[in-house]
Design an enzyme around this catalytic site. Structure first.
Site: not given
Ligand code: F6P
Length: 328
Positions: A25, A132, A175, A220, A261
């Site tokens: 955007r 990450d 990560g 825990s 994500r």
């Molecule tokens: O780079 C971002 C990330 O979410 C990492 O944390 C993870 O290792 C990777 O991408 C997972 O990738 P994909 O969605 O291709 O499985």
């Protein structure tokens, strides 16, 4: 003399991250503000190779600042790794009349952009978008703040059930090769132990720490495990290992996965993305190319992409110390 830039292509590439839409955007609206044409390139380098383009004006990015994911879609593209693939992409850009590119993505996406620039002298500017937070040249990448808040929210929920049942949980977080998500979310959620790739303290220490936890009266425990952790055991193997050596613990595992994500970007990520988009377009117009926009302290900075992709950002040693103190 730098080539005149009248039309900019923008795309997202690699793993998506919350705030990418806010960055798109920002690039589109900055172009509109400066009377430049802007073209959205779908599915990253794959869409570039296939000519999957769509003109974008200020209104085409209405109501996306709050949305996770990326409206331009994303992809990891093997064909772009070949000279033939890059040539096809270049031909498509030339026939569309695109003069410069803004790439929103991570290390792999930037490495591709650098190569493309070297081969075709095509102006490129990078915006770091990945959960990450592993890109040199920026203290924060777009999506990291949202991801750690998502992880903290998930750990809080797991803690409720962990404490109700006096259980130990191993929680795996994303990560890739770095432990920024694990360390920050771990400290933020009050984890008892945080296993990160940058610091392999061994399994003995984990057992000692769990023994101490029990002794000190904790009922825990939460152990955060970065997916790139180097103990040599994944979360399921860690569970078995602890059950074998400390049968007093009732252990469960949770792999948070791709939910990390998604989700609406935090205000921090939205503002960061908005600032970086403006800076990327303005920098291209100033004749700069092959840089990545980053943030250090509160200032936006430019780092050559060649530097940005050389290494990962270091883990914060002070935060490791804080985490050690907090787990006593
Ligand atoms: O780079 C971002 C990330 O979410 C990492 O944390 C993870 O290792 C990777 O991408 C997972 O990738 P994909 O969605 O291709 O499985």
């Amino acid at each position: 003399m730098a080539k005149e830039i009248k039309k900019i292509g923008v795309f997202t590439s690699g793993g998506d991250s919350p705030g990418m839409n806010a960055a798109i955007r920002s690039v589109v609206r900055t172009c509109a503000y400066l009377n430049l044409d802007c073209v959205g390139i779908y599915r990253g380098y794959q869409g570039m190779i296939e000519g999957d383009f769509k003109p974008m004006d200020a209104r085409s990015v209405n109501n996306i600042i709050n949305k996770g994911g990326t409206i331009l879609k994303s992809a990891r593209c093997d064909e772009f790794r070949t000279p033939e693939g890059r040539k096809k992409a270049h031909d498509q850009l030339v026939s569309e009349g695109i003069h410069a590119l803004v790439v929103i993505g991570g290390n792999g996406s930037f490495a591709g952009a650098l190569l493309f620039n070297e081969e075709f002298d095509f102006p490129v500017m990078g915006i770091p978008g990945t959960i990450d937070n592993d890109i040199l040249g920026s203290s924060f990448t777009i999506g990291f703040d949202t991801a750690i808040n998502t992880v903290v929210g998930a750990i809080d929920k797991i803690r409720d059930t962990a404490s109700s049942h006096n259980r130990l949980f191993f929680i795996e977080v994303m990560g890739r090769d770095v432990g920024h998500i694990a360390l920050n979310a771990g400290v933020g959620a009050g984890a008892e132990e945080i296993l990160i790739p940058e610091q392999n303290l061994g399994l003995e220490r984990l057992l000692d720490s769990l023994k101490r936890s029990k002794k000190s009266g904790k009922s825990s425990s939460i152990v955060i495990v970065a997916e790139g952790d180097r103990t040599g055991k994944n979360v399921f193997e860690l569970k078995e290992y602890v059950e074998e050596h400390l049968p007093i613990y009732d252990v469960r595992v949770s792999v948070l996965g791709h939910m990390q994500r998604g989700g609406n970007p935090t205000c921090f990520d939205r503002v960061l993305a908005s600032r970086m988009g403006v800076k990327a377009v303005e920098s291209l117009l100033e004749g700069k190319s092959n840089y990545m926009v980053g943030i250090r302290d509160t200032q936006l900075i430019l780092t050559p992409i060649s530097e940005a992709i050389k290494a990962h950002t270091d883990i914060d040693e002070e935060l490791i110390r804080v985490s050690d103190i907090m787990t006593t």
